[in-house]
Enzyme design. Structure first.
Site, PDB file in Angstrom:
ATOM      1  NE  ARG A  51      -9.463  -3.051  11.809  1.00  0.00           N
ATOM      2  CZ  ARG A  51      -9.532  -3.129  10.569  1.00  0.00           C
ATOM      3  NH1 ARG A  51      -9.791  -4.029   9.767  1.00  0.00           N
ATOM      4  NH2 ARG A  51      -8.589  -1.951   9.818  1.00  0.00           N
ATOM      5  NE  ARG A  54     -14.060  -3.728   9.663  1.00  0.00           N
ATOM      6  CZ  ARG A  54     -13.061  -3.400   8.987  1.00  0.00           C
ATOM      7  NH1 ARG A  54     -12.655  -4.206   7.717  1.00  0.00           N
ATOM      8  NH2 ARG A  54     -12.386  -2.126   8.987  1.00  0.00           N
ATOM      9  NE  ARG A 108      -2.873  -0.177   3.978  1.00  0.00           N
ATOM     10  CZ  ARG A 108      -3.674  -0.744   4.517  1.00  0.00           C
ATOM     11  NH1 ARG A 108      -3.889  -1.970   4.313  1.00  0.00           N
ATOM     12  NH2 ARG A 108      -4.350  -0.465   5.481  1.00  0.00           N
ATOM     13  NE  ARG A 143      -8.844   2.132   8.426  1.00  0.00           N
ATOM     14  CZ  ARG A 143      -9.894   1.200   8.995  1.00  0.00           C
ATOM     15  NH1 ARG A 143     -10.529   1.558  10.132  1.00  0.00           N
ATOM     16  NH2 ARG A 143     -10.210   0.126   8.160  1.00  0.00           N
TER      17      ARG A 143
END
Ligand code: AP5
Ligand code: MG
Length: 221
Positions: free
Chosen positions: A167, A134, A95, A178
């Site tokens: 998370r 999530r 990345r 992010r």
């Protein structure tokens, strides 16, 4: 049955929440090749309290990329494992362009190469809801979503019965960091592979199974 070789080496690429992990886990089951997720490996180092885990923790909690060399060395080691000798899915690596260059070097020494890069395209406005909702399994890493992919029993993993958790970097605030990291450091990696003609762009919006079919069609091309 698809016609592509079983020992294909793939990169699943895309922004946070694009569905890389969700789609990789489906292909792992069908093709019996491992998913090598740098995020999952780093999280397991954190849980184990290793030196690497301690070095990575601050970056991960802030939504920032972990320094290149730490991740490159980690992948170098993982690629030596027995299960990675007959194809794999790299999820979340490379990345940065520096990581992509280093990966080329690691593969050259193994007389190997990346065969295809699957880029999951999902607009930013879909990402925040996916990330914030999530839930992941502490035990096996299975991925769920409170609304889009709920477990049969609240807070319990369908696959192994493990406990689900959120998370620390899955907050609206950290998602923005992010996404910024992705735009500045990671998106240029797609262009790096586009020059080689091995990139397939996939619409990552819609039903999870429909996206999986798109992904498999791209692999068959
Ligand atoms: P990492 O774990 O790789 O996180 P990420 O790239 O931000 O990607 P995510 O895991 O958040 O998203 P995903 O695409 O896997 O989506 P998922 O399938 O789970 O990295 C975490 C951190 O580790 C980084 O910030 C960095 O600090 C460090 N790190 C890792 N690799 C590194 C590297 N190479 N270099 C440097 N640092 C590194 O899906 C998301 C949610 O959406 C789920 O709830 C799912 O159920 C749901 N969903 C999936 N598909 C759909 C759909 N079609 N419709 C609706 N919901 C969907
Ligand atoms: Mg993931």
């Amino acid at each position: 049955m698809a016609s592509w070789r079983d020992d294909i080496n793939l990169i699943f690429f895309g922004p946070p929440g694009a569905g890389k992990g969700t789609q990789a886990k489906k292909l792992v089951v069908e093709r019996e090749i491992p998913q090598i997720s740098t995020g999952d490996i780093l999280r397991s180092h954190r849980r184990g309290g290793t030196d690497l885990g301690k070095k990575a923790q601050g970056f991960m909690d802030e939504g920032l990329l972990v320094p290149d060399q730490l991740v490159i060395d980690m992948v170098d080691e993982r690629l030596n494992d027995e299960d990675a000798q007959a194809g794999y899915i790299l999820d979340g690596f490379p990345r940065t362009v520096a990581q992509a260059v280093a990966l080329d070097q690691l593969l050259r020494t193994r007389s190997s190469q990346i065969d295809k890069v699957l880029v999951l395209r999902v607009p930013d406005e879909n990402i925040v809801g996916r990330i914030v909702g999530r839930r992941m399994c502490k035990a096996c890493g299975s991925v769920f979503h409170l609304e889009f992919q709920p477990p049969a029993v609240q807070d319990v993993c369908d696959a192994c019965g493990g406990e689900l958790y959120q998370r620390v970097d899955d907050t609206a605030e950290k998602v923005r960091v992010r996404l910024n990291e992705y735009a500045h450091n990671t998106e240029p990696v797609a262009a790096y592979y586009q020059q080689r003609g091995i990139v397939a762009e996939i619409d990552g919006v819609g039903d999870i199974d429909a996206i999986y079919q798109r992904l498999k069609s791209a692999l068959d091309e």
